[in-house]
Scaffold this active site. Structure first.
Site, short mmCIF file in Angstrom:
data_model
loop_
_atom_site.label_atom_id
_atom_site.label_comp_id
_atom_site.label_asym_id
_atom_site.label_seq_id
_atom_site.Cartn_x
_atom_site.Cartn_y
_atom_site.Cartn_z
N GLU A 1 28.04 -15.10 10.20
CA GLU A 1 28.77 -14.42 9.40
C GLU A 1 28.60 -14.34 7.95
O GLU A 1 29.02 -15.69 7.72
CB GLU A 1 30.39 -14.80 10.32
CG GLU A 1 30.92 -13.85 9.02
CD GLU A 1 32.57 -14.51 9.28
OE1 GLU A 1 32.09 -15.23 10.84
OE2 GLU A 1 33.31 -13.96 9.06
N ASP B 1 39.14 -13.63 11.00
CA ASP B 1 38.51 -12.79 11.13
C ASP B 1 37.27 -13.33 11.65
O ASP B 1 36.54 -11.93 12.62
CB ASP B 1 38.11 -13.25 9.69
CG ASP B 1 38.93 -11.93 8.79
OD1 ASP B 1 39.38 -11.08 9.39
OD2 ASP B 1 38.21 -11.99 7.83
N ASP C 1 38.16 -18.58 12.63
CA ASP C 1 39.43 -18.39 12.45
C ASP C 1 40.01 -16.48 12.54
O ASP C 1 38.68 -16.27 14.08
CB ASP C 1 39.74 -18.36 10.37
CG ASP C 1 38.73 -17.35 9.77
OD1 ASP C 1 37.53 -16.68 10.52
OD2 ASP C 1 38.68 -17.37 8.85
N ASP D 1 33.79 -17.93 12.29
CA ASP D 1 34.27 -18.90 11.06
C ASP D 1 35.28 -18.96 12.91
O ASP D 1 35.71 -18.10 13.43
CB ASP D 1 34.95 -18.36 10.02
CG ASP D 1 34.38 -18.47 9.06
OD1 ASP D 1 33.05 -18.83 8.92
OD2 ASP D 1 34.79 -17.31 7.23
#
Ligand code: 0RA
Length: 656
Positions: free
Chosen positions: A440, A522, A520, A518
């Site tokens: 990403e 997102d 998280d 990541d």
């Protein structure tokens, strides 16, 4: 020994080893020696398979009409009870074996259906190995049978009876209760996952209308102090299954087409409905087993569907406008269908033994579909027209997609047919040794590029959120820059003249495709989008076991010169406890929110180095459930998305 025990089992004195019982021991010993041969593996999958194996016996009892309730109870110690209200496993003396039939069922391999020749044994787990296998792989098992007014019990340890079958009480009910505890020396992990078992029970309820299946988890309590539980019951079978699968999709027609027939002694049930999406969701089952690789029943369905719809379309003149031919998959765009057949002696083929081989089934399904569908089309002209129009649109879109694809390929050829500029390739060329990280963002991509071992690790950064393929038309997908890059980097092509979604993996350049995002919300959204893309367009790659998710750590813990990583809150606390000399204050925790917060060396060490990292392999265990979740996930709700990643990425430390 009590009088009753003697009566039940007169032949077997202690230490009396007949040739037969030695054979039995050998049989179960073989299961313990090579458990994977019998239950697939000894990881999470095999562990849950034990429960399915036991449930299957109860389902069989229900299918012959003697049982209507099946309960699965997960106990606090992760032992499991499967109880049913069937006739109960026979307990009388088995004349050939000279001991209780119950003992034979529980201790002899493949002894499952021996006693009832009339019983039409159709269910049976993927491996259909029977409850004796479960017994062999359990440190403890107890069989309790309510039958003939008595409660009969026998207990076992790793498949061996502790005592003879004995009567422990009276009852006016009938049924079988099997409680077992998986052997921790065989299974790496013996913790049952509620969601996995519940999903299987839901599926079984849809596949076998009229059976009530209940799951109770004694490890978890809800707000009211009750054990967590769910009940699954379907009155209308596959019709409700299709409704469930499509509950977040917009329907094209009102009615679900539901076919329940018996063709040449093969029970066939099919439910189908078109929706406004562009994906094909067909799930097929044989004897309650999800045939992921398809087979003759699926071929028969496709053939019957295509022929019948094409006939109708030709006769109604709708096709005359079309300047090119309609292909088979145009008829399946936006179609959700479930096909379930019961086959007395199924032949399973293919890599994972989930492809039906019986040739006679093809015609049975073909005829069932074409007869029922013809009637439906005649009786519902409005819906018929809507469906045929959708097919024509699909054909036009496929035509446009082919043009787009050819354009991309032509451009590629002009530019030397090279790899994407953003790909940092590895030097090794043997795909079985190489891996590619789909990372990403360009900045994390840069770090990964510095940190990697360039010999066998390639990096492909992806910019931001890739296209939501669930909502996009085929030609849009081929025009998307990030998606084009993935195809070119992997060396796979999609689409042939007659199947616009066929995947060609012959030139696949990496056997590990690792999604690295990541840790998280997102990040998990992006991982889900990428997984959806693979699920819809490169399903064969997932089935081959090539798709993985990297697990970057959540925390860096520092104390003086000591440094370590934690992947969960629980692990973080554990480390703190270990390090604690009482004072947490000189301990420094850094929460990693993104890959970008790690330097190249840290990223290599924690997430990329096969020596240390943990990769999660993405599997399509239950494609129907995955499909439902994928379509649901594409809404705006974040929590279910997270949950998907937890549930569907099987923990597999494949590098260890
Ligand atoms: C063979 C014969 C009969 C019942 C069963 C098997 C049976 C097995 C299992 C396993 C779990 N639950 C079960 N329920 C029934 C019945 C024979 C008879 O009563 O005539």
């Amino acid at each position: 020994m009590s009088e009753i025990e003697k009566k039940v089992n007169p032949s077997e004195g202690n230490g009396n080893y007949s040739a037969q019982s030695i054979q039995v021991l050998e049989g179960l010993e073989a299961v313990r020696k090579r458990p994977s041969m019998y239950i697939g593996d000894t990881n999470e999958k095999g562990l849950h398979h034990l429960v399915y194996e036991v449930i299957d016996n109860s389902i069989d009892e229900a299918l012959v009409g003697y049982c209507s309730n099946i309960d699965v109870v997960i106990h606090e110690d992760n032992s499991v009870t499967v109880r049913d209200d069937g006739r109960g496993i026979p307990t009388e003396i088995h004349t050939k074996e000279n001991r209780s039939a119950l003992e034979v069922v529980m201790t002899v391999l493949h002894a499952g259906g021996k006693f009832d020749k009339d019983s039409y044994k159709v269910s049976g787990g993927l491996h259909g190995v029977g409850v004796s296998c479960v017994n062999a792989l359990s440190s403890y098992l107890k069989a309790e049978v309510h039958r003939d007014g008595k409660v009969w019990v026998q207990e076992y340890s790793i498949g061996k009876p502790k005592e003879n079958v004995k009567i422990v009480g009276e009852t006016n009910l009938t049924g079988t209760y099997i409680t077992f505890k998986p052997d921790a020396t065989i299974f790496q992990n013996t913790v049952y996952k509620y969601e996995i078992l519940a999903a299987r029970l839901r599926e079984l309820a849809y596949l076998n209308a009229g059976i009530r299946l209940t799951i109770i988890d004694e490890r978890q309590k809800d707000e009211n102090g009750e054990f967590k539980s769910d009940e699954f019951y379907s009155e209308e079978g596959l019709k409700e299954f299709v409704n469930y699968l499509d509950d977040t999709r917009v329907k094209l027609t009102q009615e679900i087409i539901h076919i329940v027939t018996d063709k040449n002694d093969i029970p066939v049930e099919i439910a189908m409905q078109y929706n406004t999406t562009f994906s094909e969701n067909i799930h097929s089952y044989v004897n309650n087993i999800n045939t992921i690789e398809g087979g003759t029943h699926l071929t028969g369905f496709r053939r019957g569907l295509t022929r019948t719809l094409k006939n109708y379309a030709e006769n109604s003149g709708i096709l005359s406008k079309l300047k090119f031919d309609i292909s088979g998959d145009d008829f399946r765009e936006g179609l959700t269908a479930v096909i379930s057949v019961k086959v007395a002696e199924p032949q399973f083929e293919g890599q994972t033994k989930t492809k039906l081989g019986n040739s006679e089934v093809s015609l049975a399904v073909d005829q069932s579909v074409s007869e029922a569908l013809s009637i439906y089309l005649e009786e519902n002209p409005r819906s018929a027209r809507i469906i045929v129009n959708k097919v024509v649109l699909a054909a036009q879109a496929r035509h446009a997609a082919r043009k787009a694809r050819e354009m991309v390929q032509r451009k590629n050829a002009l530019s030397g047919g090279g790899l994407p500029g953003k790909l940092s390739d590895c030097s090794e060329k043997d795909p079985s040794l190489t891996e590619v990280f789909l990372v990403e963002g360009d900045s994390a991509g840069g770090t990964a590029k510095q940190g990697r071992d360039r010999k066998f690790q390639a990096i492909l950064p992806l910019r931001g959120k890739i296209l939501n393929v669930e909502k996009a038309m085929l030609h849009k997908i081929f025009e998307n820059e990030e998606i084009k890059n993935i195809f070119t980097a992997l060396g796979v092509t999609i689409g042939t003249e007659d199947d616009s979604k066929a995947l060609n993996m012959e030139k696949l350049r990496y056997h590990k495709v690792i999604i690295m995002t990541d840790a998280d919300v997102d990040g998990s959204h992006i991982a889900t989008l990428i997984m959806t893309f693979f699920f819809r367009y490169m399903q064969d790659l997932i089935k081959a076991g090539y798709l993985y998710i990297a697990a970057p750590p959540l925390f860096l813990l520092k104390k003086g010169k000591k440094e370590t990583y934690a992947w969960s809150e629980q692990q973080r606390r554990h480390i703190i406890d270990e390090w604690a000399d009482g004072i947490e204050s000189n301990l420094h925790t850094q929460r990693y929110k993104g890959l970008g917060e790690m330097n190249a060396e840290q990223l290599w060490h924690t997430t990329m180095n096969p020596e240390n990292r943990t990769l999660q392999q993405v599997t399509i265990e239950n494609a129907a459930e995955a499909d439902h979740i994928f379509s649901m996930l594409m809404g705006d709700d974040v929590p279910p998305r997270r949950k998907f990643i937890e549930d569907h990425a099987t923990y597999a430390n494949i590098d260890a």
